[in-house]
Design an enzyme around this catalytic site. Sequence first.
Site, short mmCIF file in Angstrom:
data_model
loop_
_atom_site.label_atom_id
_atom_site.label_comp_id
_atom_site.label_asym_id
_atom_site.label_seq_id
_atom_site.Cartn_x
_atom_site.Cartn_y
_atom_site.Cartn_z
N GLY A 1 39.51 25.13 39.36
CA GLY A 1 39.39 24.54 37.83
C GLY A 1 38.44 23.44 37.63
O GLY A 1 37.23 23.21 37.60
N GLY A 2 39.25 22.63 37.24
CA GLY A 2 38.78 21.15 36.07
C GLY A 2 37.68 20.52 37.43
O GLY A 2 37.34 19.88 36.74
N GLU B 1 44.51 33.02 33.31
CA GLU B 1 44.24 33.51 32.41
C GLU B 1 44.17 34.44 31.09
O GLU B 1 43.87 35.07 30.12
CB GLU B 1 42.87 32.23 31.76
CG GLU B 1 43.48 31.23 32.11
CD GLU B 1 42.98 29.82 32.82
OE1 GLU B 1 41.57 30.72 32.72
OE2 GLU B 1 43.32 29.18 33.59
N GLY C 1 45.77 24.25 36.05
CA GLY C 1 45.95 23.06 35.28
C GLY C 1 46.51 22.02 35.04
O GLY C 1 46.78 21.58 33.73
N GLU D 1 46.78 31.38 43.13
CA GLU D 1 47.10 30.90 42.11
C GLU D 1 48.29 31.11 40.85
O GLU D 1 48.31 31.83 40.97
CB GLU D 1 46.11 31.11 41.07
CG GLU D 1 44.41 30.79 41.61
CD GLU D 1 43.20 30.25 40.77
OE1 GLU D 1 42.41 30.22 41.12
OE2 GLU D 1 43.01 31.43 39.30
N SER E 1 45.17 23.47 40.80
CA SER E 1 45.34 21.26 40.76
C SER E 1 44.47 21.28 42.34
O SER E 1 45.15 20.09 42.55
CB SER E 1 46.05 21.24 40.92
OG SER E 1 46.50 21.40 39.55
N ASN F 1 35.90 27.79 38.82
CA ASN F 1 35.73 28.81 38.67
C ASN F 1 35.45 27.56 36.71
O ASN F 1 36.73 27.31 37.13
CB ASN F 1 36.79 29.32 37.57
CG ASN F 1 37.14 29.76 36.73
OD1 ASN F 1 36.29 29.90 36.53
ND2 ASN F 1 38.32 30.24 36.64
N TRP F 2 34.18 27.97 36.21
CA TRP F 2 34.17 27.07 34.99
C TRP F 2 34.67 27.31 33.81
O TRP F 2 34.60 26.61 32.68
CB TRP F 2 33.30 26.90 34.79
CG TRP F 2 31.48 26.51 35.75
CD1 TRP F 2 32.08 24.99 36.90
CD2 TRP F 2 30.18 25.85 35.98
NE1 TRP F 2 31.76 25.57 37.88
CE2 TRP F 2 29.87 25.34 37.24
CE3 TRP F 2 29.20 26.64 35.48
CZ2 TRP F 2 28.81 25.25 36.93
CZ3 TRP F 2 28.09 25.85 35.63
CH2 TRP F 2 27.26 25.76 37.05
N LYS F 3 35.16 28.05 33.86
CA LYS F 3 36.30 28.20 32.61
C LYS F 3 35.05 28.84 31.05
O LYS F 3 34.12 28.42 31.71
CB LYS F 3 36.87 27.69 32.57
CG LYS F 3 38.23 28.28 33.74
CD LYS F 3 40.01 28.03 33.89
CE LYS F 3 40.61 27.88 34.94
NZ LYS F 3 42.05 26.97 35.00
N HIS G 1 42.04 36.93 37.12
CA HIS G 1 42.45 35.99 36.77
C HIS G 1 44.09 35.71 36.06
O HIS G 1 43.85 36.32 35.14
CB HIS G 1 41.99 35.12 36.29
CG HIS G 1 41.49 33.06 35.71
ND1 HIS G 1 42.58 32.32 35.35
CD2 HIS G 1 41.27 32.23 36.96
CE1 HIS G 1 42.94 30.99 35.62
NE2 HIS G 1 42.42 30.97 36.81
P1 13P Z 1 42.82 24.09 37.98
O1 13P Z 1 41.51 23.48 39.73
O2 13P Z 1 41.60 22.99 36.67
O3 13P Z 1 43.91 23.47 38.04
O4 13P Z 1 42.48 25.59 38.10
C1 13P Z 1 42.42 26.13 39.45
C2 13P Z 1 41.94 27.54 38.40
O5 13P Z 1 42.87 28.26 37.90
C3 13P Z 1 41.20 28.08 39.08
O6 13P Z 1 40.49 29.78 38.59
#
Ligand code: 13P
Length: 252
Positions: free
Chosen positions: A236-237, A99, A175, A169, A215, A9-11, A97
Amino acid sequence: MRKNIVAGNWKMNNDLDASIELVHELILATDNIEIGYTRIVVAPTFVNLQKIREIAEGSRIEVAAQNMHQESNGAFTGEVSAEMLQNIGINDVILGHSERRLYYNETDKMLAKKASKAIGNNMNIIFCFGELLEDRKSENHFSVVENQLKNGLFHLTAKELGFVVLAYEPVWAIGTGETASPEQAQEMHAFIRSLLSSKYGKEIAEEVSILYGGSVKPSNAKEIFSKPDVDGGLIGGAALKADDFLAIVKTF
Ligand code: 13P
């Protein structure tokens, strides 16, 4: 048999140039490695979806959207519909998600509509959910997750559930660098599968892929993914660097 999936997920990261570079690296690397049945998905921002999908055509890399609206069209400024995504060849979408839930007030009720809309258009969904830190501290994490699934997803028929991948999640692990332990992930994933089993039956529950997100890194992926009810990750990251993402893919 359910599939293993690693999804990035590149956000709101990666402009067009960076997206093109990253997807090229992923295509090149996954052409040459034996990764069996693992599905590899990336979710770029809306504006780059079409370009990245075109580049990824015919490769191992699948391309998903990060969100969509529950209506087909109309006066919804800034929104994108299932039909619009499909029109540019996108058939997978991340929904719910944390967020989106936290910053854009997406509710279980709204997500139930989005899920039905996507699946009604034959789109696959990665449905996200997970508890807040305070829920876990007060030991309400199981009931929070149960409610998110019951209210957001369990209106679907067994056939419709075939379009669904789940992504647990825990918000406190997103994050933050803090990860659920492999045991915590397994405990929750087994609970989720038991909920699926009581609603849809054991056979169907066994077919649903349940991803862990929060993470995930090359250093912890292997242990988390080795748990019997963890079928991959939503990253994510670590999905923003080809080497890290590929290292996670290769843990399968
Ligand atoms: P991180 O891997 O950066 O914690 O993010 C997870 C995420 O929100 C994937 O959708």
